[in-house]
Design a protein around this motif. Structure first.
Motif, mmCIF file in Angstrom:
data_model
loop_
_atom_site.group_PDB
_atom_site.id
_atom_site.type_symbol
_atom_site.label_atom_id
_atom_site.label_comp_id
_atom_site.label_asym_id
_atom_site.label_seq_id
_atom_site.Cartn_x
_atom_site.Cartn_y
_atom_site.Cartn_z
ATOM 1 N N PHE A 1 35.145 39.357 36.604
ATOM 2 C CA PHE A 1 35.942 38.325 35.954
ATOM 3 C C PHE A 1 37.053 38.874 35.062
ATOM 4 N N GLY A 2 37.220 40.183 35.043
ATOM 5 C CA GLY A 2 38.357 40.789 34.367
ATOM 6 C C GLY A 2 38.349 40.680 32.861
ATOM 7 N N GLU A 3 37.186 40.500 32.257
ATOM 8 C CA GLU A 3 37.114 40.397 30.808
ATOM 9 C C GLU A 3 37.068 41.781 30.163
ATOM 10 N N ASP A 4 37.478 41.853 28.914
ATOM 11 C CA ASP A 4 37.451 43.114 28.174
ATOM 12 C C ASP A 4 36.048 43.361 27.622
ATOM 13 N N ALA A 5 35.085 43.413 28.528
ATOM 14 C CA ALA A 5 33.687 43.600 28.147
ATOM 15 C C ALA A 5 33.321 45.079 28.237
ATOM 16 N N MET A 6 32.539 45.547 27.283
ATOM 17 C CA MET A 6 32.114 46.947 27.244
ATOM 18 C C MET A 6 30.606 47.023 27.440
ATOM 19 N N ALA A 7 30.195 47.447 28.624
ATOM 20 C CA ALA A 7 28.776 47.582 28.929
ATOM 21 C C ALA A 7 28.305 48.970 28.501
ATOM 22 N N VAL A 8 27.394 49.016 27.559
ATOM 23 C CA VAL A 8 26.925 50.300 27.034
ATOM 24 C C VAL A 8 25.651 50.699 27.761
ATOM 25 N N ARG B 1 25.365 57.721 24.788
ATOM 26 C CA ARG B 1 25.365 59.143 24.459
ATOM 27 C C ARG B 1 26.743 59.595 23.984
ATOM 28 N N ILE B 2 27.786 59.191 24.691
ATOM 29 C CA ILE B 2 29.140 59.597 24.313
ATOM 30 C C ILE B 2 29.512 59.050 22.945
ATOM 31 N N GLY B 3 29.193 57.786 22.719
ATOM 32 C CA GLY B 3 29.532 57.177 21.437
ATOM 33 C C GLY B 3 28.953 57.941 20.265
ATOM 34 N N ASN B 4 27.724 58.429 20.427
ATOM 35 C CA ASN B 4 27.064 59.148 19.341
ATOM 36 C C ASN B 4 27.410 60.637 19.328
ATOM 37 N N ARG B 5 27.424 61.262 20.479
ATOM 38 C CA ARG B 5 27.646 62.711 20.529
ATOM 39 C C ARG B 5 29.044 63.090 20.067
ATOM 40 N N THR B 6 30.038 62.331 20.479
ATOM 41 C CA THR B 6 31.429 62.706 20.208
ATOM 42 C C THR B 6 31.966 62.174 18.890
ATOM 43 N N GLY B 7 31.228 61.219 18.295
ATOM 44 C CA GLY B 7 31.731 60.573 17.090
ATOM 45 C C GLY B 7 32.646 59.401 17.385
ATOM 46 N N LEU B 8 32.798 59.055 18.653
ATOM 47 C CA LEU B 8 33.695 57.970 19.031
ATOM 48 C C LEU B 8 33.231 56.636 18.451
ATOM 49 N N ALA B 9 31.939 56.357 18.587
ATOM 50 C CA ALA B 9 31.395 55.098 18.056
ATOM 51 C C ALA B 9 29.899 55.258 17.849
ATOM 52 N N PRO B 10 29.497 55.940 16.794
ATOM 53 C CA PRO B 10 28.071 56.169 16.543
ATOM 54 C C PRO B 10 27.321 54.863 16.293
ATOM 55 N N GLY B 11 26.082 54.825 16.729
ATOM 56 C CA GLY B 11 25.266 53.644 16.490
ATOM 57 C C GLY B 11 23.830 53.904 16.899
ATOM 58 N N THR C 1 21.832 51.533 18.104
ATOM 59 C CA THR C 1 21.506 50.652 19.229
ATOM 60 C C THR C 1 22.723 50.520 20.137
ATOM 61 N N PRO C 2 22.510 50.135 21.395
ATOM 62 C CA PRO C 2 23.650 49.911 22.280
ATOM 63 C C PRO C 2 24.642 48.889 21.722
ATOM 64 N N ARG C 3 24.153 47.858 21.073
ATOM 65 C CA ARG C 3 25.056 46.851 20.521
ATOM 66 C C ARG C 3 25.930 47.437 19.421
ATOM 67 N N GLN C 4 25.361 48.311 18.580
ATOM 68 C CA GLN C 4 26.159 48.942 17.537
ATOM 69 C C GLN C 4 27.241 49.830 18.142
ATOM 70 N N VAL C 5 26.904 50.553 19.200
ATOM 71 C CA VAL C 5 27.900 51.384 19.871
ATOM 72 C C VAL C 5 28.967 50.501 20.515
ATOM 73 N N GLU C 6 28.547 49.419 21.149
ATOM 74 C CA GLU C 6 29.500 48.489 21.759
ATOM 75 C C GLU C 6 30.482 47.948 20.720
ATOM 76 N N ASP C 7 29.949 47.500 19.598
ATOM 77 C CA ASP C 7 30.812 46.951 18.548
ATOM 78 C C ASP C 7 31.750 48.024 17.993
ATOM 79 N N GLY C 8 31.237 49.245 17.872
ATOM 80 C CA GLY C 8 32.069 50.338 17.380
ATOM 81 C C GLY C 8 33.201 50.664 18.327
ATOM 82 N N LEU C 9 32.911 50.649 19.624
ATOM 83 C CA LEU C 9 33.953 50.916 20.621
ATOM 84 C C LEU C 9 35.026 49.834 20.584
#
Length: 227
Positions: A130-137, A143-153, A155-163
């Motif tokens: 459906f072409g939405e700007d959805a981020m499936a974690v 792992r990337i969100g936490n390892r790289t510092g891009l979006a630490p969290g 839970t998956p929802r915390q990483v999603e919100d951070g991204l």
């Protein structure tokens, strides 16, 4: 990361895989939904091995519902959690037929009300179909969100919100695919290939220099600042 660093990180991934897309094989919204449900705790490769025979037998919700749980199970026994997935696919197909006239719904609420569909699966369908700007974690993006510092969290929802906070809106939808493939092939759980990482410079992983010889400084600079 700051937003500026995050943009450098995501832009580097974009230039490395400009045509990134889902590696699940599907021919309709229903087939993608089924494939994503099957991909929980399983690789896309393993899912792609079982779906051809499954989709040949049941290419739409009505056919899948008619096929039944036990017959569905015979097609997917080689992937993890096949019993519960067969049960969910049978129930999901009945729900689509009775509640949505056989169509995959386009709202998060309706998607998450389907058997076996959680936030991650709903986000994939919303993004790809459906072409939405959805981020499936998934595990890779978590792992990337936490390892790289891009979006630490935690839970998956915390990483999603951070991204969503650090990635520009116009990059959010394709970033889902850039990040998944980066985690699958480069920023791996074990033995990450830091030396060949296009986002080596903005990455904040403390051990990145110890995992492999880094890219030469000139190539690293181009990867991190492709513009």
């Amino acid at each position: 990361m700051t937003k500026k660093q995050a943009v450098r990180f995501i832009t580097a991934l974009a230039h490395a895989r400009p045509d990134a897309e889902s590696e699940l094989v599907y021919a309709s919204p229903f087939e993608l939904l089924v494939a994503v449900v099957l991909s929980a705790q399983a690789t896309d490769k393993s899912v792609n091995k079982v779906t051809p025979s499954l989709f040949a037998a049941a290419p739409d919700p009505a056919a899948m519902a008619l096929l039944g749980e036990e017959a569905i199970a015979t097609h997917i026994r080689s992937i993890g959690l096949w019993r519960s997935k067969a049960r969910n696919l049978n129930k999901l197909s009945h729900q689509l037929c009775t509640l949505h006239n056989g169509a995959v719904p386009s709202s998060r609420k309706e998607l998450e009300a389907l058997a076996g569909v959680g936030r991650k699966t709903a986000n994939v369908v919303l993004n790809v179909i459906f072409g939405e700007d959805a981020m499936a974690v998934d595990t890779h993006i978590f792992r990337i969100g936490n390892r790289t510092g891009l979006a630490p969290g935690e839970t998956p929802r915390q990483v999603e919100d951070g991204l969503r906070r650090v990635i520009p809106p116009d990059m959010l939808r394709p970033a889902h695919h850039w990040l998944i493939l980066h985690g699958r092939y480069t920023c791996r759980a074990r033995h990450p290939l830091c030396g060949s990482c296009p986002a080596f410079t903005p990455c904040q992983f403390p051990l990145k220099a110890r995992n492999a010889d880094p890219l030469p400084s000139d190539k690293r600079a181009v990867a991190a600042n492709p513009d």
